[in-house]
Design an enzyme around this catalytic site. Structure first.
Site, PDB file in Angstrom:
ATOM      1  N   GLN A  80       0.822  -1.198   0.000  1.00 13.07           N
ATOM      2  CA  GLN A  80       0.000   0.000   0.000  1.00 13.07           C
ATOM      3  C   GLN A  80       0.862   1.256   0.000  1.00 13.07           C
ATOM      4  O   GLN A  80       2.063   1.210   0.260  1.00 13.07           O
ATOM      5  CB  GLN A  80      -0.917  -0.006   1.228  1.00 13.07           C
ATOM      6  CG  GLN A  80      -0.173  -0.128   2.542  1.00 13.07           C
ATOM      7  CD  GLN A  80      -1.046  -0.672   3.659  1.00 13.07           C
ATOM      8  OE1 GLN A  80      -2.268  -0.679   3.583  1.00 13.07           O
ATOM      9  NE2 GLN A  80      -0.414  -1.132   4.733  1.00 13.07           N
ATOM     10  N   GLU A 155       1.196  -8.366  11.687  1.00 14.89           N
ATOM     11  CA  GLU A 155       0.997  -7.218  10.790  1.00 14.89           C
ATOM     12  C   GLU A 155       1.667  -7.530   9.458  1.00 14.89           C
ATOM     13  O   GLU A 155       2.832  -7.917   9.417  1.00 14.89           O
ATOM     14  CB  GLU A 155       1.588  -5.956  11.411  1.00 14.89           C
ATOM     15  CG  GLU A 155       1.810  -4.796  10.453  1.00 14.89           C
ATOM     16  CD  GLU A 155       0.519  -4.286   9.820  1.00 14.89           C
ATOM     17  OE1 GLU A 155       0.504  -4.128   8.578  1.00 14.89           O
ATOM     18  OE2 GLU A 155      -0.463  -4.059  10.554  1.00 14.89           O
ATOM     19  N   ASP A 186       1.085 -12.487   6.974  1.00 11.69           N
ATOM     20  CA  ASP A 186      -0.334 -12.493   6.635  1.00 11.69           C
ATOM     21  C   ASP A 186      -1.145 -13.014   7.814  1.00 11.69           C
ATOM     22  O   ASP A 186      -0.973 -14.159   8.242  1.00 11.69           O
ATOM     23  CB  ASP A 186      -0.530 -13.388   5.408  1.00 11.69           C
ATOM     24  CG  ASP A 186      -1.962 -13.449   4.920  1.00 11.69           C
ATOM     25  OD1 ASP A 186      -2.852 -12.882   5.584  1.00 11.69           O
ATOM     26  OD2 ASP A 186      -2.192 -14.064   3.866  1.00 11.69           O
ATOM     27  N   GLY A 187      -2.038 -12.179   8.333  1.00  4.75           N
ATOM     28  CA  GLY A 187      -2.841 -12.576   9.481  1.00  4.75           C
ATOM     29  C   GLY A 187      -3.758 -13.746   9.199  1.00  4.75           C
ATOM     30  O   GLY A 187      -4.025 -14.574  10.082  1.00  4.75           O
ATOM     31  N   ASP A 205      -7.612  -5.335  14.016  1.00  6.32           N
ATOM     32  CA  ASP A 205      -7.526  -3.898  13.726  1.00  6.32           C
ATOM     33  C   ASP A 205      -7.195  -3.737  12.248  1.00  6.32           C
ATOM     34  O   ASP A 205      -6.055  -3.513  11.862  1.00  6.32           O
ATOM     35  CB  ASP A 205      -6.450  -3.267  14.608  1.00  6.32           C
ATOM     36  CG  ASP A 205      -6.296  -1.776  14.360  1.00  6.32           C
ATOM     37  OD1 ASP A 205      -7.151  -1.189  13.672  1.00  6.32           O
ATOM     38  OD2 ASP A 205      -5.309  -1.192  14.857  1.00  6.32           O
ATOM     39  N   SER A 206      -8.207  -3.850  11.424  1.00  2.00           N
ATOM     40  CA  SER A 206      -7.992  -3.849   9.978  1.00  2.00           C
ATOM     41  C   SER A 206      -8.425  -2.538   9.353  1.00  2.00           C
ATOM     42  O   SER A 206      -9.194  -1.773   9.938  1.00  2.00           O
ATOM     43  CB  SER A 206      -8.776  -4.994   9.328  1.00  2.00           C
ATOM     44  OG  SER A 206     -10.166  -4.752   9.437  1.00  2.00           O
ATOM     45  N   TYR A 274     -12.759   9.828  10.908  1.00  2.00           N
ATOM     46  CA  TYR A 274     -13.177   8.688  10.104  1.00  2.00           C
ATOM     47  C   TYR A 274     -14.420   9.062   9.300  1.00  2.00           C
ATOM     48  O   TYR A 274     -15.197   9.926   9.722  1.00  2.00           O
ATOM     49  CB  TYR A 274     -13.471   7.477  10.987  1.00  2.00           C
ATOM     50  CG  TYR A 274     -12.252   6.751  11.498  1.00  2.00           C
ATOM     51  CD1 TYR A 274     -10.964   7.163  11.162  1.00  2.00           C
ATOM     52  CD2 TYR A 274     -12.376   5.650  12.331  1.00  2.00           C
ATOM     53  CE1 TYR A 274      -9.855   6.501  11.632  1.00  2.00           C
ATOM     54  CE2 TYR A 274     -11.265   4.977  12.813  1.00  2.00           C
ATOM     55  CZ  TYR A 274     -10.004   5.411  12.458  1.00  2.00           C
ATOM     56  OH  TYR A 274      -8.896   4.744  12.926  1.00  2.00           O
TER      57      TYR A 274
END
Length: 340
Positions: A80, A155, A186-187, A205-206, A274
């Site tokens: 990202q 994470e 990778d979670g 927590d995504s 947000y």
């Protein structure tokens, strides 16, 4: 991580719709003033130069803007785009793929609620898993619970961890706790390989269900979470805005009611930066001892001398814990309709 990268406000590119970013293979973008190209995209408004505007098909027809004083970091990880800027009113701001993840001013409302809603709902949690949460804020809050013996965090993006440590030390302070075990990976895969019944609590927590976080909202992931929880264990996951995403929330609630045989509840909190100013959480428990999420049973350790570098709680308290489960009628109707 590379050294600090700074740029003037007018050197930043105009934000593209998120779909266009996903189709782009990291190519250069034209800057607002037409002067050259840079590879890191941003969300600077083309209408009001010098302002960050959060624009996404996840909230069509609207945008939230913050005045930018200085760009502190721009980078592109394997997953990202990462930006940190100094805002005029909310302190430093962390942006991933054009979406605000936290600001220094209001991060407490999110970090404290996503952590203490689940952990204060069970007695003496000992093993906690955090999926995502690379900024370290959830770790900071988990560390307030003296009963916790092990905090695993998985994470996917190391750049987020490094950037948080450099630019948000009061958030990333959680990494200094000796109970923390950081896994870069990778979670989804991590949970598939976790031993059954390992954790008392899982906190997801995504970011939004687009790109690398998409799998964290799907049924197979919730099945892995349920398997990794001990009987009566709890999970809390980011669950979007009830003003913008009732369709997504409806699907999440339906999936969770199919999988988690204990309690399934939706809660929400206020986060000004947000989209729509609110964010929700799904709280579920596995089959076993009954969990009443609306009534906290565990107290948070408020002895600051035992919590390294921690400031006092700014948002969470027992009253707001219970109030978080009070829903407006339109949301309550949809969520209750998914009851078994």
């Amino acid at each position: 991580m590379s050294s600090t990268q700074e740029a003037s406000v007018t050197d930043l590119p105009v934000k593209r719709p998120r779909e266009a970013e996903e189709d782009n293979n990291g190519g250069a973008m034209e800057t607002e003033n037409g002067g050259g190209e840079i590879k890191e995209p941003s969300c600077m408004s083309s209408i009001i130069p010098g302002w960050f505007s959060e624009i996404s098909p996840m909230w069509p027809g609207e945008a939230h803007s913050l005045k930018v004083e200085k760009i502190l970091f721009q980078g592109k990880s394997d997953y990202q785009d990462v930006i940190v800027f100094q805002s005029a009113t909310y302190g430093k701001v962390l942006v991933l793929d054009g979406v605000i993840q936290l600001t220094e001013r209001d991060e407490c409302a999110y970090q404290e609620m996503i952590t203490h809603l689940p952990l204060c709902s069970i007695s003496n949690p000992k093993k906690v898993l955090v999926i995502g949460g690379g900024d370290g804020g959830v770790l900071r809050e988990v560390a307030r619970h003296s009963s916790v013996e092990q905090i695993d965090i998985c994470e996917i993006d190391k750049m987020v961890v490094d950037v948080a440590k450099q630019y948000f030390p009061n958030v990333a302070v959680g990494y200094e706790d000796p109970r923390v075990n950081l896994i870069i990976g990778d979670g989804v895969a991590f949970l598939k390989n976790a031993a059954e019944g390992t954790y008392d609590a899982v906190i997801v927590d995504s970011s939004d269900p687009i790109g690398p976080a998409k799998e964290l909202f799907e049924k197979p992931f919730f099945e892995s979470v349920n398997r990794a929880l001990r009987p009566g264990g709890v999970v809390c996951t980011q669950a979007e805005s009830l003003w913008l995403h009732m369709d997504i929330i409806e699907d999440i609630v339906s999936n969770c009611r199919d999988i988690f045989k204990g309690s399934v509840n939706y809660a929400w909190t206020s986060v000004p930066t947000y989209p729509s100013g609110v964010i929700g959480f799904m709280l579920c428990s596995s089959e076993g001892p009954q969990v009443d999420f609306k009534k906290p049973v565990s107290l948070i350790d408020t002895d600051e001398s035992s919590i390294k570098s921690h400031c006092p709680l700014k948002y969470y308290n027992a009253e707001i814990h219970s109030a978080a489960f009070c829903l407006p009628s339109f949301a309550k109707k949809v969520i209750d309709s998914k009851a078994n």
